[in-house]
Scaffold this active site. Structure first.
Site: not given
Length: 409
Positions: A262-263
């Site tokens: 998850h960026c």
């Protein structure tokens, strides 16, 4: 609703002009602060929720709420950069403390498992403000040609286009629509015993569960007609069976095919459908940022190479315009170094056909090999050689997910 009206979190109709009215928690907090008394438990949280609900701007068909995390970068970044341009020591302190503050906020939100638009807002506003400073302070000096400005602008547009594509669906698995969802206790005992709560459960053979049209059907056993050796995962959160390499994102609350990570910079997951666009956005950012830094240093530090000028530029603080440009160059250099490290890790992972999630799990379970000084963790499970690994990456999303060769182990 008119443009200045809205429905608040309690379902009542309200007006922007009354944003400072009827806030009992805030009144009580001010009274206790003036009388040197402590606040009751949860008072600050209720005040923050009230402020966040009333922070709105007029819009068609009703006032629109502003996400509080969007505001700090828009206000603080220009202030900090302008203060840093006043003196060399101020610039050193501010440019050193900014990455520390951003990392602290990242670990704070990561520990609380909270989604925030702060990093996306910081990234986009940094791009826009650096471009504005470049046009306002660097271009008028006459050392940057029209073609160079066009090239920089095209790189910025391409990067934003790739970022827009990376923000789309990363490959979410369909959520079951059946009301008869099986619970975790309904699974076979052998499955419940191996469930670890982080990446689901890995089952294979005749005892594994299966999904029909994306819905979990209890703990029905795999039929003999199905291919043997198909690796499946059961997600207790989404109540579905997911294919190999898929994972559940605790921030998004969804399962993603070939979940990488998850960026926070795009406020979304990086998975099977947007991994290529994510790498493309990082690449365009690196090229555009390095090109812009080079043009700026050639303008304000004449006669020196960009690398030398970054550390020694005698005329940088001769006037405020040069000082601001030089400060923005250093800010860009710090951000570029961080993004360059992320891009390097991504390219190495692709070369070994491993995702960030798989590398993290391999480190936890001590099942992977540390290579290149620990920059990459080779699990050996999907590594088929450099060319085959890159061929697989370039073909992500081009074929139906159910026919992916990565489901066969």
């Amino acid at each position: 609703l008119c443009c200045c009206e809205y429905v608040d979190r309690r379902g009542e109709r309200n007006h922007l002009a009354a944003c400072c009215c009827d806030c009992e928690d805030l009144d009580e907090g001010c009274d206790r602060w003036l009388t040197c008394r402590s606040l009751p438990p949860g008072a600050l949280g209720r005040i923050a929720d009230t402020v966040a609900d009333r922070l709105r701007v007029p819009w068609f068909a009703g006032a629109v709420k502003i996400n509080v995390s969007l505001v700090p970068p828009l206000v603080l970044l220009p202030v900090f950069l302008h203060v840093a341009a006043l003196h060399f020591l101020l610039g050193l302190v501010i440019l050193t403390s900014l990455p520390v503050v951003v990392l602290w906020y990242y670990y704070l939100t990561h520990r609380r498992k909270e989604r925030t638009l702060f990093f996306l807002s910081l990234g986009l506003f940094s791009l826009g403000y650096m471009y504005y400073v470049f046009l306002q302070e660097v271009v008028p000096r006459g050392h940057v040609g029209f073609s160079q400005v066009v090239a920089l602008t095209c790189g910025l547009i391409l990067m934003l286009a790739a970022l827009s594509r990376a923000k789309k669906d990363p490959g979410y698995l369909p959520i079951p629509v059946s009301n008869e969802k099986s619970s975790h206790q309904d699974l076979p005992k052998s499955v419940r015993g191996s469930y670890n709560g982080l990446h689901g459960v890995t089952t294979s053979g005749p005892a594994s569960s299966r999904a029909v049209n994306g819905e979990a059907k209890g703990h029905s056993r795999m039929s003999t007609e199905e291919l043997e050796g198909v690796k499946k995962d059961w997600c207790a959160k989404c109540q579905l069976v997911r294919p190999a390499r898929a994972g559940h994102c605790r921030l998004c609350g969804r399962c993603v095919r070939r979940l990488d990570h998850h960026c926070v910079w795009i406020n979304s997951c990086v998975g099977e459908q947007n991994h290529q666009a994510f790498i493309l956005a990082l690449s365009f950012f690196m090229l555009t940022s390095v090109y812009g830094i080079t043009l700026t240093l050639h303008t304000i530090c004449r006669g020196q190479t960009p690398f030398v000028a970054l550390f020694y530029c005698p005329g940088a603080y001769s006037d405020y315009s040069s000082a601001l440009s030089f400060t923005c160059v250093w800010y860009c250099a710090i951000v570029t170094a961080g993004m360059g490290y992320i891009l390097l890790i991504q390219l190495l992972n692709i070369s070994y056909n491993v995702t960030e999630r798989e590398a993290r799990l391999a480190l936890r379970d001590n099942t992977g090999r540390r290579l290149l000084g620990g920059l990459v963790i080779d699990t050996g499970q999907y590594n088929r050689g450099f060319l085959c690994n890159w061929g697989h990456f370039l073909s992500l999303g081009s074929s139906p997910p159910q026919h992916s060769a990565e489901d066969i182990v």
